[in-house]
Design an enzyme around this catalytic site. Sequence first.
Site, mmCIF file in Angstrom:
data_model
loop_
_atom_site.group_PDB
_atom_site.id
_atom_site.type_symbol
_atom_site.label_atom_id
_atom_site.label_comp_id
_atom_site.label_asym_id
_atom_site.label_seq_id
_atom_site.Cartn_x
_atom_site.Cartn_y
_atom_site.Cartn_z
ATOM 1 N N HIS A 1 7.008 -39.539 32.419
ATOM 2 C CA HIS A 1 6.668 -38.492 31.517
ATOM 3 C C HIS A 1 5.330 -38.944 30.831
ATOM 4 O O HIS A 1 4.831 -39.969 30.936
ATOM 5 C CB HIS A 1 7.795 -38.095 30.472
ATOM 6 C CG HIS A 1 8.397 -39.196 29.795
ATOM 7 N ND1 HIS A 1 7.617 -40.156 28.860
ATOM 8 C CD2 HIS A 1 9.517 -39.806 29.845
ATOM 9 C CE1 HIS A 1 8.290 -41.104 28.334
ATOM 10 N NE2 HIS A 1 9.418 -40.827 28.867
ATOM 11 N N HIS B 1 5.004 -42.423 29.519
ATOM 12 C CA HIS B 1 4.757 -43.517 30.448
ATOM 13 C C HIS B 1 3.106 -43.364 30.799
ATOM 14 O O HIS B 1 2.623 -44.632 31.145
ATOM 15 C CB HIS B 1 5.517 -43.373 31.688
ATOM 16 C CG HIS B 1 6.978 -43.416 31.628
ATOM 17 N ND1 HIS B 1 7.879 -42.106 31.884
ATOM 18 C CD2 HIS B 1 7.823 -44.493 31.471
ATOM 19 C CE1 HIS B 1 9.064 -42.940 31.675
ATOM 20 N NE2 HIS B 1 9.101 -44.313 31.568
ATOM 21 N N GLN C 1 21.243 -53.576 33.468
ATOM 22 C CA GLN C 1 21.104 -53.218 32.196
ATOM 23 C C GLN C 1 21.730 -52.126 31.716
ATOM 24 O O GLN C 1 21.796 -51.483 30.778
ATOM 25 C CB GLN C 1 19.376 -53.106 31.580
ATOM 26 C CG GLN C 1 18.760 -51.735 32.219
ATOM 27 C CD GLN C 1 17.502 -51.604 32.001
ATOM 28 O OE1 GLN C 1 16.398 -52.467 32.735
ATOM 29 N NE2 GLN C 1 16.759 -50.807 31.133
ATOM 30 N N GLU D 1 6.605 -48.567 22.522
ATOM 31 C CA GLU D 1 7.029 -48.851 21.133
ATOM 32 C C GLU D 1 8.347 -48.107 20.748
ATOM 33 O O GLU D 1 9.065 -48.444 19.734
ATOM 34 C CB GLU D 1 6.048 -48.739 19.763
ATOM 35 C CG GLU D 1 4.994 -49.655 19.975
ATOM 36 C CD GLU D 1 3.713 -49.673 19.105
ATOM 37 O OE1 GLU D 1 3.854 -48.456 18.408
ATOM 38 O OE2 GLU D 1 2.911 -50.599 19.014
ATOM 39 N N ASP E 1 11.151 -48.313 22.606
ATOM 40 C CA ASP E 1 12.010 -48.943 22.490
ATOM 41 C C ASP E 1 11.711 -50.406 21.691
ATOM 42 O O ASP E 1 11.379 -51.492 22.349
ATOM 43 C CB ASP E 1 12.250 -49.526 24.165
ATOM 44 C CG ASP E 1 12.631 -48.122 24.903
ATOM 45 O OD1 ASP E 1 13.761 -47.688 24.922
ATOM 46 O OD2 ASP E 1 11.789 -47.504 25.428
ATOM 47 N N GLN F 1 13.515 -53.653 22.603
ATOM 48 C CA GLN F 1 13.444 -54.317 23.821
ATOM 49 C C GLN F 1 12.232 -54.880 23.844
ATOM 50 O O GLN F 1 11.866 -56.086 24.222
ATOM 51 C CB GLN F 1 13.216 -53.050 24.856
ATOM 52 C CG GLN F 1 12.659 -53.281 26.236
ATOM 53 C CD GLN F 1 12.670 -52.176 27.173
ATOM 54 O OE1 GLN F 1 13.565 -52.048 27.722
ATOM 55 N NE2 GLN F 1 11.701 -51.471 27.518
ATOM 56 N N SER G 1 11.545 -39.274 26.181
ATOM 57 C CA SER G 1 12.269 -40.148 26.850
ATOM 58 C C SER G 1 13.090 -39.272 28.028
ATOM 59 O O SER G 1 13.111 -38.355 28.065
ATOM 60 C CB SER G 1 13.518 -40.457 25.767
ATOM 61 O OG SER G 1 14.681 -40.911 26.603
ATOM 62 N N SER G 2 13.374 -40.080 29.082
ATOM 63 C CA SER G 2 13.746 -39.596 30.111
ATOM 64 C C SER G 2 15.026 -39.015 29.870
ATOM 65 O O SER G 2 15.464 -38.225 30.475
ATOM 66 C CB SER G 2 13.997 -40.680 31.404
ATOM 67 O OG SER G 2 12.700 -41.315 31.539
ATOM 68 N N ARG G 3 15.731 -39.580 29.000
ATOM 69 C CA ARG G 3 17.309 -39.082 28.544
ATOM 70 C C ARG G 3 17.088 -37.645 27.814
ATOM 71 O O ARG G 3 18.145 -37.246 27.893
ATOM 72 C CB ARG G 3 17.955 -39.970 27.946
ATOM 73 C CG ARG G 3 18.459 -41.418 28.753
ATOM 74 C CD ARG G 3 19.225 -42.244 28.065
ATOM 75 N NE ARG G 3 20.019 -43.292 28.976
ATOM 76 C CZ ARG G 3 19.479 -44.390 29.400
ATOM 77 N NH1 ARG G 3 18.412 -44.747 28.382
ATOM 78 N NH2 ARG G 3 20.071 -45.256 30.080
HETATM 79 O O1 PAF Z 1 12.264 -49.462 29.386
HETATM 80 C C1 PAF Z 1 12.561 -49.356 30.508
HETATM 81 O O2 PAF Z 1 12.056 -48.641 31.026
HETATM 82 C C2 PAF Z 1 13.205 -50.513 30.914
HETATM 83 O O3 PAF Z 1 14.191 -51.059 30.197
HETATM 84 C C3 PAF Z 1 12.464 -51.697 31.797
HETATM 85 C C4 PAF Z 1 11.547 -52.393 30.573
HETATM 86 C C5 PAF Z 1 11.585 -51.105 32.859
HETATM 87 C C6 PAF Z 1 13.328 -52.641 32.360
HETATM 88 O O4 PAF Z 1 14.339 -52.160 33.505
#
Ligand code: PAF
Length: 282
Positions: A34, A37, A61, A150, A152, A155, A187-189
């Site tokens: 999206h 990205h 994950q 950012e 996430d 992460q 977000s994809s979700r």
């Molecule tokens: O943020 C994501 O899309 C995923 O957690 C990542 C960093 C590609 C790892 O699979």
Amino acid sequence: MQTVGTVAALRRIVGEWRRNGSTIALVPTMGNLHAGHMRLMEGAKQQADRVVVSVFVNPTQFVAGEDFDAYPRTPEQDQRKLREAGVDLLFLPEVAELYPADPATMTFLEVPELSGDLCGRFRPGHFRGVLTVVCKLFNQVQPDVALFGEKDYQQLTVIRRMVADLDLPLRIVGVPTVREPNGLALSSRNAYLTAAETENAALLYASLREAAEAVRRGRNDFDQIEAEGLSRLRLGGFRPDYFAVRCRDHLATPKPSASDLMILAAAWLGRARLIDNIAVDR
Ligand code: PAF
């Protein structure tokens, strides 16, 4: 744009670029790309001569019972967007290419101090899967720089910590969150939300902004601010996992006098688990 599915082909192409003196940026993604990205791709083009994007829905994950099977997969659409964005190489591996051995028996990475907190508390093992796949991608591509959103933020923080702890030779760049006009972070979700929920979802960022404003105006009763955030989300129909005021650098619980803060929240709305955050300077 070239598309490859094997580590060997990826290494051949990237190795040749490197021998020619090119610098390389990596954008790891799980696809279903999206505008958020695409902002990462734009940033990557500014950071290096060549841009590699990985699209891989990483099974390790996803915690038991999560949406691994249902996670939106749109490879043709992703390929078209990446080509239009001027990406040089798409790495699109199958699960067996990245996990030739049974994941139950292989080496995993963990940042214990950060992985069990916030999202890690509600998704035990999630960051272990993220760090391991991200480290594998770093070793496969050997980029000079890698970019992460950012949105996430936890992460991004655990990845920065892994890179520092393991002396990995690359830079990590965080890219600001892209939002819908109502403030909802892309977000994809978000695809799991109904139209009414999408409207209502604006409350997540609105609650974070309200909390940030209170902190900026001088409040430092962080426990109370967190409780107010949780209750605002519940009243708005969310099922919150957490609403937390933290130090921005390492996500530790802040002292009342702390200045560089981050407020982070995760909450379920219908079928979607949404996360978001806001930085506060004061
Ligand atoms: O943020 C994501 O899309 C995923 O957690 C990542 C960093 C590609 C790892 O699979």
